[in-house]
Design a protein around this motif. Structure first.
Motif, PDB file in Angstrom:
ATOM      1  N   GLY A  22     100.474 -45.788 -53.330  1.00  7.47           N
ATOM      2  CA  GLY A  22     101.467 -47.116 -53.057  1.00  7.47           C
ATOM      3  C   GLY A  22     102.368 -46.272 -52.106  1.00  7.47           C
ATOM      4  N   ALA A  23     102.282 -45.162 -52.115  1.00  8.19           N
ATOM      5  CA  ALA A  23     103.564 -43.822 -50.678  1.00  8.19           C
ATOM      6  C   ALA A  23     103.328 -43.969 -49.623  1.00  8.19           C
ATOM      7  N   SER A  24     102.498 -44.628 -48.828  1.00  3.23           N
ATOM      8  CA  SER A  24     101.769 -44.336 -47.689  1.00  3.23           C
ATOM      9  C   SER A  24     100.749 -45.161 -47.418  1.00  3.23           C
ATOM     10  N   GLY A  25     100.937 -45.528 -45.910  1.00  2.35           N
ATOM     11  CA  GLY A  25      99.736 -46.281 -45.893  1.00  2.35           C
ATOM     12  C   GLY A  25      99.227 -47.412 -45.914  1.00  2.35           C
ATOM     13  N   ILE A  26      99.013 -48.820 -46.095  1.00  7.47           N
ATOM     14  CA  ILE A  26      98.173 -49.725 -46.804  1.00  7.47           C
ATOM     15  C   ILE A  26      99.416 -50.001 -48.264  1.00  7.47           C
ATOM     16  N   VAL A  48      90.328 -57.075 -51.241  1.00  9.40           N
ATOM     17  CA  VAL A  48      90.615 -57.037 -49.784  1.00  9.40           C
ATOM     18  C   VAL A  48      89.590 -55.750 -49.248  1.00  9.40           C
ATOM     19  N   ALA A  49      89.181 -56.450 -47.258  1.00  9.67           N
ATOM     20  CA  ALA A  49      88.564 -54.647 -47.231  1.00  9.67           C
ATOM     21  C   ALA A  49      88.875 -54.571 -45.960  1.00  9.67           C
ATOM     22  N   PRO A  50      89.336 -53.645 -45.616  1.00 10.14           N
ATOM     23  CA  PRO A  50      89.951 -53.305 -44.321  1.00 10.14           C
ATOM     24  C   PRO A  50      88.642 -53.178 -44.051  1.00 10.14           C
ATOM     25  N   GLY A  51      89.217 -53.324 -42.281  1.00 10.72           N
ATOM     26  CA  GLY A  51      88.006 -52.116 -41.369  1.00 10.72           C
ATOM     27  C   GLY A  51      89.315 -51.179 -41.057  1.00 10.72           C
ATOM     28  N   LEU A  52      89.329 -50.808 -39.699  1.00  9.91           N
ATOM     29  CA  LEU A  52      89.932 -49.908 -39.290  1.00  9.91           C
ATOM     30  C   LEU A  52      90.938 -50.071 -39.408  1.00  9.91           C
ATOM     31  N   ILE A  53      92.353 -49.782 -40.147  1.00 19.18           N
ATOM     32  CA  ILE A  53      93.676 -49.974 -39.787  1.00 19.18           C
ATOM     33  C   ILE A  53      94.194 -48.864 -39.429  1.00 19.18           C
ATOM     34  N   PRO A  92      99.067 -43.637 -40.805  1.00 17.03           N
ATOM     35  CA  PRO A  92      98.999 -42.881 -40.134  1.00 17.03           C
ATOM     36  C   PRO A  92      98.017 -41.839 -40.306  1.00 17.03           C
ATOM     37  N   ALA A  93      96.637 -42.296 -41.149  1.00 13.87           N
ATOM     38  CA  ALA A  93      96.048 -40.374 -41.148  1.00 13.87           C
ATOM     39  C   ALA A  93      95.263 -41.308 -39.886  1.00 13.87           C
ATOM     40  N   ALA A  94      95.042 -42.625 -39.642  1.00  7.75           N
ATOM     41  CA  ALA A  94      94.004 -43.132 -38.733  1.00  7.75           C
ATOM     42  C   ALA A  94      94.308 -41.947 -37.777  1.00  7.75           C
ATOM     43  N   LYS A  95      95.942 -42.542 -37.424  1.00  3.96           N
ATOM     44  CA  LYS A  95      96.238 -42.261 -36.302  1.00  3.96           C
ATOM     45  C   LYS A  95      95.699 -41.021 -35.810  1.00  3.96           C
ATOM     46  N   ASN A  96      96.210 -39.937 -37.116  1.00  4.94           N
ATOM     47  CA  ASN A  96      96.643 -38.388 -37.014  1.00  4.94           C
ATOM     48  C   ASN A  96      94.867 -37.721 -36.460  1.00  4.94           C
ATOM     49  N   ASN A  97      93.837 -38.718 -37.475  1.00 11.00           N
ATOM     50  CA  ASN A  97      92.661 -37.752 -37.704  1.00 11.00           C
ATOM     51  C   ASN A  97      91.908 -38.009 -37.149  1.00 11.00           C
ATOM     52  N   MET A  98      92.380 -38.758 -35.893  1.00 13.55           N
ATOM     53  CA  MET A  98      90.548 -39.793 -35.307  1.00 13.55           C
ATOM     54  C   MET A  98      91.139 -40.018 -33.828  1.00 13.55           C
ATOM     55  N   SER A  99      90.511 -39.399 -32.891  1.00 19.11           N
ATOM     56  CA  SER A  99      90.181 -39.765 -31.710  1.00 19.11           C
ATOM     57  C   SER A  99      90.324 -40.749 -30.483  1.00 19.11           C
ATOM     58  N   PRO A 100      91.355 -40.710 -29.195  1.00 20.64           N
ATOM     59  CA  PRO A 100      91.804 -42.304 -28.678  1.00 20.64           C
ATOM     60  C   PRO A 100      90.186 -42.399 -28.655  1.00 20.64           C
ATOM     61  N   GLU A 101      88.612 -41.914 -27.876  1.00 22.26           N
ATOM     62  CA  GLU A 101      88.257 -42.235 -28.017  1.00 22.26           C
ATOM     63  C   GLU A 101      87.077 -42.661 -28.856  1.00 22.26           C
ATOM     64  N   LEU A 102      87.734 -42.290 -30.446  1.00 17.92           N
ATOM     65  CA  LEU A 102      86.794 -42.962 -31.632  1.00 17.92           C
ATOM     66  C   LEU A 102      87.024 -44.168 -32.238  1.00 17.92           C
ATOM     67  N   GLN A 125      86.104 -58.386 -32.224  1.00 20.37           N
ATOM     68  CA  GLN A 125      86.058 -59.588 -31.590  1.00 20.37           C
ATOM     69  C   GLN A 125      87.995 -60.153 -31.172  1.00 20.37           C
ATOM     70  N   LEU A 126      88.545 -59.474 -32.243  1.00 24.59           N
ATOM     71  CA  LEU A 126      90.297 -59.003 -31.655  1.00 24.59           C
ATOM     72  C   LEU A 126      90.535 -57.865 -29.999  1.00 24.59           C
ATOM     73  N   PRO A 127      91.223 -58.346 -30.087  1.00 27.99           N
ATOM     74  CA  PRO A 127      91.901 -56.831 -28.894  1.00 27.99           C
ATOM     75  C   PRO A 127      92.312 -56.020 -29.403  1.00 27.99           C
ATOM     76  N   TYR A 128      92.998 -55.776 -30.440  1.00 24.20           N
ATOM     77  CA  TYR A 128      93.884 -54.817 -30.998  1.00 24.20           C
ATOM     78  C   TYR A 128      93.244 -54.449 -32.768  1.00 24.20           C
ATOM     79  N   HIS A 129      93.351 -53.122 -33.226  1.00 24.00           N
ATOM     80  CA  HIS A 129      93.459 -53.145 -33.984  1.00 24.00           C
ATOM     81  C   HIS A 129      94.268 -53.431 -34.717  1.00 24.00           C
ATOM     82  N   GLY A 130      94.027 -53.403 -36.122  1.00 25.39           N
ATOM     83  CA  GLY A 130      94.778 -53.455 -37.862  1.00 25.39           C
ATOM     84  C   GLY A 130      95.647 -52.186 -38.175  1.00 25.39           C
ATOM     85  N   GLU A 131      96.424 -53.228 -38.671  1.00 24.11           N
ATOM     86  CA  GLU A 131      98.275 -52.492 -39.090  1.00 24.11           C
ATOM     87  C   GLU A 131      98.197 -52.677 -40.063  1.00 24.11           C
ATOM     88  N   PRO A 132      98.867 -51.877 -41.488  1.00 24.21           N
ATOM     89  CA  PRO A 132      98.639 -51.780 -42.381  1.00 24.21           C
ATOM     90  C   PRO A 132      99.421 -53.347 -43.089  1.00 24.21           C
TER      91      PRO A 132
END
Length: 266
Positions: free
Chosen positions: A14-18, A186-191, A194-204, A213-220
């Protein structure tokens, strides 16, 4: 702001992210929240931030790979607030350098992830359920993953462990429903944690977005709001289900993005 008023919620990871987003949402909606995390200082800071807003939260260290540590977190929750009515089994992880394809996956990493991602759900539920029965019922919510619903080129242990979480959720719901205990996942997709933002490239990130199917990524907060619903009495006739919160990633024929490209080019 009373959707989970007076409920007592233990949130692992519970300290970060979701987990942090969920702790904040549940507290704002009236729950007494215990934030359990291996990052002890982060958990303390999260609880302090919530209490500074006038809500109720405390923290405790948690090693989700340790049965004794999980039991201590449940016991601490009961000692602090007199019971436990919501358990969010949210801890999980992988190591992309060791958790790869079936032939080459490190077997020690396989065992570690089964312990961390799957056995921790079993142990947390095992210790929480008797207290929930004593309280007259409760809601257990488990973090699965879209990786538990389909194969992938890598993360074999992670995907298998999350598929186990999905099925274990059904077993808990089946075995303890008559005691007024619900269990859902609950089964998250790409959310965009902070870990995703820091470790995943814009291309990925763009690759994931292409197949949503939606034009945006999920948020915590998208996961947190789903957990809030499952923790509240609004979902009182829902049990044994795993809700996929992944932007429709697995909704359609996988060739749809390619056909869209061809139609746009024409």
């Amino acid at each position: 702001m009373t959707r989970v008023k007076d409920k007592v919620a233990l949130i692992t990871g519970g300290a970060s992210g979701i987990g942090l987003a969920t702790a904040q949402v549940l507290a704002k909606e009236g729950a007494k929240v215990v934030i359990a995390d291996y990052n002890e200082e982060g958990a303390k800071e999260a609880a302090a931030q919530i209490t500074s807003l006038g809500f109720d939260a405390v923290s405790i260290f948690l090693d989700a790979g340790s049965e004794e540590s999980i039991k201590s977190a449940v016991d601490f929750t009961v000692e602090q607030y007199g019971g436990i009515t919501v358990l969010f089994n949210n801890v999980g992880g992988t190591n992309l350098k060791k958790d790869i394809d079936v032939v080459n996956t490190d077997l020690e990493e396989w065992d570690r992830l089964m312990n961390l991602n799957l056995k921790s759900v079993l142990i947390g539920s095992r210790f929480a359920i008797p207290h929930m029965i004593e309280a007259g019922g409760g809601s257990i919510i488990n973090t699965a993953s879209m990786a538990g619903f389909a194969g992938d080129a890598t993360r074999s242990a992670y995907g298998a462990s999350k598929a186990g979480v999905i099925n274990l959720t059904k077993y808990i719901a089946t075995q303890y429903g008559k005691q007024n205990i619900r269990c859902n996942g609950v089964a998250p997709g790409l959310i965009l944690t902070p870990a995703a933002k820091n470790n995943m490239s814009p291309e990925l990130l763009d690759t994931f977005l292409r197949y949503n199917q939606l034009p945006y990524h999920g948020e915590p907060e998208d996961i947190a709001n789903t957990v809030l619903f499952l923790a509240s009495d609004e979902s009182k006739f829902i049990t044994g289900q795993t809700i996929q919160v992944e932007g429709g990633h697995y909704l359609s024929n996988p060739t749809i993005p390619d056909f869209r490209d061809m139609m746009n080019q024409g």
